[in-house]
Write a protein that holds these residues in place. Structure first.
Motif, PDB file in Angstrom:
ATOM      1  N   ALA A  70       1.282  -1.339   0.345  1.00 12.27           N
ATOM      2  CA  ALA A  70       0.208  -0.298  -0.118  1.00 12.27           C
ATOM      3  C   ALA A  70       0.990   1.034  -0.533  1.00 12.27           C
ATOM      4  CB  ALA A  70      -1.407   0.135   1.464  1.00 12.27           C
ATOM      5  N   ARG A  71       1.643   1.370   0.498  1.00 15.74           N
ATOM      6  CA  ARG A  71       2.740   2.648   0.993  1.00 15.74           C
ATOM      7  C   ARG A  71       3.281   2.611  -0.386  1.00 15.74           C
ATOM      8  NH1 ARG A  71       8.397   2.864   0.944  1.00 15.74           N
ATOM      9  NH2 ARG A  71       8.464   1.118   1.441  1.00 15.74           N
ATOM     10  N   VAL A  72       4.082   1.655  -1.240  1.00 11.07           N
ATOM     11  CA  VAL A  72       4.177   2.268  -2.646  1.00 11.07           C
ATOM     12  C   VAL A  72       4.015   2.251  -3.284  1.00 11.07           C
ATOM     13  CG1 VAL A  72       6.892   0.792  -1.413  1.00 11.07           C
ATOM     14  CG2 VAL A  72       4.914  -0.382  -2.654  1.00 11.07           C
ATOM     15  N   LEU A  73       2.259   1.952  -3.048  1.00 14.44           N
ATOM     16  CA  LEU A  73       1.782   1.828  -4.170  1.00 14.44           C
ATOM     17  C   LEU A  73       0.660   3.511  -4.506  1.00 14.44           C
ATOM     18  CD1 LEU A  73       0.303  -1.159  -6.012  1.00 14.44           C
ATOM     19  CD2 LEU A  73       1.958  -0.795  -6.726  1.00 14.44           C
ATOM     20  N   THR A  74       0.707   4.122  -2.750  1.00 14.88           N
ATOM     21  CA  THR A  74       0.446   5.528  -3.125  1.00 14.88           C
ATOM     22  C   THR A  74       0.235   6.351  -3.996  1.00 14.88           C
ATOM     23  OG1 THR A  74      -0.172   4.488  -0.418  1.00 14.88           O
ATOM     24  CG2 THR A  74      -0.605   7.233  -0.854  1.00 14.88           C
ATOM     25  N   PRO A  75      -0.640   6.855  -4.318  1.00 17.11           N
ATOM     26  CA  PRO A  75      -0.536   8.355  -5.254  1.00 17.11           C
ATOM     27  C   PRO A  75       0.199   9.292  -4.301  1.00 17.11           C
ATOM     28  CG  PRO A  75      -2.481   7.591  -5.130  1.00 17.11           C
ATOM     29  CD  PRO A  75      -2.057   6.682  -4.393  1.00 17.11           C
ATOM     30  N   GLU A  76       0.694  10.339  -4.606  1.00 18.98           N
ATOM     31  CA  GLU A  76       1.019  11.072  -4.217  1.00 18.98           C
ATOM     32  C   GLU A  76      -0.121  12.636  -4.292  1.00 18.98           C
ATOM     33  OE1 GLU A  76       4.989  12.650  -4.485  1.00 18.98           O
ATOM     34  OE2 GLU A  76       6.210  10.904  -3.938  1.00 18.98           O
ATOM     35  N   ASN A  77      -0.781  12.652  -4.120  1.00 22.23           N
ATOM     36  CA  ASN A  77      -2.095  13.654  -4.330  1.00 22.23           C
ATOM     37  C   ASN A  77      -3.355  13.381  -3.050  1.00 22.23           C
ATOM     38  OD1 ASN A  77      -4.029  11.235  -5.091  1.00 22.23           O
ATOM     39  ND2 ASN A  77      -3.138  11.761  -7.109  1.00 22.23           N
ATOM     40  N   GLU A  78      -4.689  14.009  -3.041  1.00 20.06           N
ATOM     41  CA  GLU A  78      -5.170  14.843  -1.858  1.00 20.06           C
ATOM     42  C   GLU A  78      -5.919  13.022  -2.219  1.00 20.06           C
ATOM     43  OE1 GLU A  78      -6.597  15.079  -6.555  1.00 20.06           O
ATOM     44  OE2 GLU A  78      -5.293  15.693  -5.246  1.00 20.06           O
ATOM     45  N   ASP A  79      -6.065  11.853  -3.307  1.00 15.39           N
ATOM     46  CA  ASP A  79      -5.968  10.547  -2.976  1.00 15.39           C
ATOM     47  C   ASP A  79      -5.424   9.409  -2.135  1.00 15.39           C
ATOM     48  OD1 ASP A  79      -9.454  10.968  -3.996  1.00 15.39           O
ATOM     49  OD2 ASP A  79      -7.681  10.705  -6.005  1.00 15.39           O
ATOM     50  N   ALA A  80      -4.572   9.807  -1.597  1.00 16.00           N
ATOM     51  CA  ALA A  80      -3.101   9.015  -1.023  1.00 16.00           C
ATOM     52  C   ALA A  80      -3.956   8.568  -0.313  1.00 16.00           C
ATOM     53  CB  ALA A  80      -1.957   9.696  -0.630  1.00 16.00           C
ATOM     54  N   GLU A  81      -4.085   8.734   0.627  1.00 19.00           N
ATOM     55  CA  GLU A  81      -5.173   8.106   1.978  1.00 19.00           C
ATOM     56  C   GLU A  81      -6.249   7.477   1.780  1.00 19.00           C
ATOM     57  OE1 GLU A  81      -4.879   7.216   6.071  1.00 19.00           O
ATOM     58  OE2 GLU A  81      -3.669   8.361   5.034  1.00 19.00           O
ATOM     59  N   ARG A  82      -7.346   7.404   0.735  1.00 19.27           N
ATOM     60  CA  ARG A  82      -7.915   6.531   0.306  1.00 19.27           C
ATOM     61  C   ARG A  82      -7.380   5.477  -0.031  1.00 19.27           C
ATOM     62  NH1 ARG A  82     -10.812  10.023  -2.410  1.00 19.27           N
ATOM     63  NH2 ARG A  82     -11.799  10.580  -0.897  1.00 19.27           N
ATOM     64  N   VAL A  83      -6.617   5.719  -1.363  1.00 20.72           N
ATOM     65  CA  VAL A  83      -6.678   4.705  -1.341  1.00 20.72           C
ATOM     66  C   VAL A  83      -5.486   4.020  -1.033  1.00 20.72           C
ATOM     67  CG1 VAL A  83      -4.452   3.730  -3.528  1.00 20.72           C
ATOM     68  CG2 VAL A  83      -6.286   5.835  -4.452  1.00 20.72           C
ATOM     69  N   ARG A  84      -4.177   4.066  -0.378  1.00 19.10           N
ATOM     70  CA  ARG A  84      -3.287   3.449   0.292  1.00 19.10           C
ATOM     71  C   ARG A  84      -4.148   2.326   1.838  1.00 19.10           C
ATOM     72  NH1 ARG A  84      -1.968   3.426   5.797  1.00 19.10           N
ATOM     73  NH2 ARG A  84      -2.984   4.892   6.441  1.00 19.10           N
ATOM     74  N   VAL A  85      -5.582   2.756   2.374  1.00 19.39           N
ATOM     75  CA  VAL A  85      -6.221   2.453   3.309  1.00 19.39           C
ATOM     76  C   VAL A  85      -6.763   1.756   2.205  1.00 19.39           C
ATOM     77  CG1 VAL A  85      -7.936   2.419   4.540  1.00 19.39           C
ATOM     78  CG2 VAL A  85      -6.197   4.180   4.779  1.00 19.39           C
ATOM     79  N   ALA A  86      -7.410   1.451   1.185  1.00 16.15           N
ATOM     80  CA  ALA A  86      -8.441   1.023   0.402  1.00 16.15           C
ATOM     81  C   ALA A  86      -7.591  -0.483   0.080  1.00 16.15           C
ATOM     82  CB  ALA A  86      -8.845   1.349  -1.143  1.00 16.15           C
ATOM     83  N   ILE A  87      -6.053  -0.308  -0.364  1.00 14.64           N
ATOM     84  CA  ILE A  87      -4.812  -1.669  -0.445  1.00 14.64           C
ATOM     85  C   ILE A  87      -4.654  -2.402   0.137  1.00 14.64           C
ATOM     86  CG2 ILE A  87      -2.727  -1.808  -1.253  1.00 14.64           C
ATOM     87  CD1 ILE A  87      -3.345   0.478  -3.013  1.00 14.64           C
ATOM     88  N   HIS A  88      -4.353  -2.116   1.323  1.00 10.87           N
ATOM     89  CA  HIS A  88      -4.240  -2.474   2.772  1.00 10.87           C
ATOM     90  C   HIS A  88      -4.943  -3.423   3.463  1.00 10.87           C
ATOM     91  CE1 HIS A  88      -2.212  -2.501   7.213  1.00 10.87           C
ATOM     92  NE2 HIS A  88      -2.568  -3.218   6.587  1.00 10.87           N
ATOM     93  N   GLU A  89      -6.477  -2.924   2.827  1.00  9.25           N
ATOM     94  CA  GLU A  89      -7.272  -3.206   3.654  1.00  9.25           C
ATOM     95  C   GLU A  89      -8.269  -4.631   2.808  1.00  9.25           C
ATOM     96  OE1 GLU A  89     -10.302  -0.563   3.936  1.00  9.25           O
ATOM     97  OE2 GLU A  89      -9.418   0.193   6.411  1.00  9.25           O
ATOM     98  N   ALA A  90      -7.946  -4.405   1.183  1.00 11.42           N
ATOM     99  CA  ALA A  90      -8.237  -5.154   0.384  1.00 11.42           C
ATOM    100  C   ALA A  90      -8.098  -6.302   0.319  1.00 11.42           C
ATOM    101  CB  ALA A  90      -8.641  -5.044  -0.839  1.00 11.42           C
ATOM    102  N   ILE A  91      -5.945  -6.616   0.369  1.00 13.95           N
ATOM    103  CA  ILE A  91      -5.323  -7.528   1.053  1.00 13.95           C
ATOM    104  C   ILE A  91      -5.526  -8.535   2.241  1.00 13.95           C
ATOM    105  CG2 ILE A  91      -2.778  -7.988   0.612  1.00 13.95           C
ATOM    106  CD1 ILE A  91      -2.073  -5.788  -0.419  1.00 13.95           C
ATOM    107  N   ALA A  92      -5.454  -7.264   2.936  1.00 11.18           N
ATOM    108  CA  ALA A  92      -5.840  -8.337   4.339  1.00 11.18           C
ATOM    109  C   ALA A  92      -7.321  -9.430   4.363  1.00 11.18           C
ATOM    110  CB  ALA A  92      -5.904  -7.280   5.483  1.00 11.18           C
ATOM    111  N   GLU A  93      -8.031  -8.365   3.877  1.00 13.72           N
ATOM    112  CA  GLU A  93      -9.308  -9.192   3.550  1.00 13.72           C
ATOM    113  C   GLU A  93      -9.824 -10.192   3.247  1.00 13.72           C
ATOM    114  OE1 GLU A  93     -13.117  -9.914   4.333  1.00 13.72           O
ATOM    115  OE2 GLU A  93     -12.494  -8.492   5.267  1.00 13.72           O
TER     116      GLU A  93
END
Length: 198
Positions: A70-93
């Motif tokens: 999630a950290r390495v794929l997170t974009p550097e923009n206003e969507d960063a937190e939404r994308v980071r959390v979604a990747i992390h949670e999707a893999i864990a789910e």
């Protein structure tokens, strides 16, 4: 819930011609996520999609691997937190019953499920943020949680219906631009489905 989503899709977001456009950074991250997992599943190091060698994640805990991906794929923009959390949670789910991250043991269906879950979570967070104070109208905190769970389930079912089949057979075979396009098309289909809700 369906009525509210219908109003949201038709009115609040400007319809299917406009609403799905706001997820460009998520489509890009999803294309990288799908490619990275497919590459690592085939024995690669993920560098072509993450920009760095991630082979060191093999054998670590799933939680740690999810966090780093999630950290390495997170974009550097206003969507960063939404994308980071979604990747992390999707893999864990999708990989909850394994302790050790072993991409070679992942099935193609699990890779597809991770991308479906990721995009559903991104969309859910956007809808919830757009709803804002409307969530506060629930009679209790428990009802708010129940409504959020129902909304997420509805979103995930729709996303799975439109994105899952499009990705079938594509793990390791689809390019990043192709996966981005399929996500965009699936989001458009979800919007059109919602627009039909009365």
């Amino acid at each position: 819930m369906r009525s509210a989503l219908g109003h949201y899709a038709r009115t609040s977001t400007g319809g299917s011609g406009i609403g799905p456009r706001r997820f460009g950074p998520a489509y890009a991250a999803g294309g990288s996520l799908f490619g990275l997992l497919g590459d690592m599943r085939a024995g690669g190091d993920g560098a072509a999609f993450a920009g760095i060698d991630l082979s060191g994640l093999v054998g670590r805990t799933v939680g740690y691997a999810a966090q780093e991906i999630a950290r390495v794929l997170t974009p550097e923009n206003e969507d960063a937190e939404r994308v980071r959390v979604a990747i992390h949670e999707a893999i864990a789910e999708v990989l909850p019953d394994v302790e050790i991250f072993d991409p070679a043991a992942m099935t193609a269906d699990q890779v597809i499920a991770i991308l479906v879950d990721f995009l559903a979570r991104v969309l859910f967070r956007q809808v919830a943020e757009d709803a804002g104070s409307a969530w506060n109208k629930a009679p209790s905190g428990d009802r708010t949680i129940q409504a959020e769970n129902e909304l997420f389930d509805l979103i995930k079912v729709a996303m799975d219906r439109h994105l899952g089949p499009a990705l079938a057979g594509g793990v390791g075979n689809l390019s990043r631009p192709q996966v981005e396009r399929l996500q965009r098309e699936a989001m458009n289909e979800v919007w059109r489905e919602w627009e039909a809700y009365e």
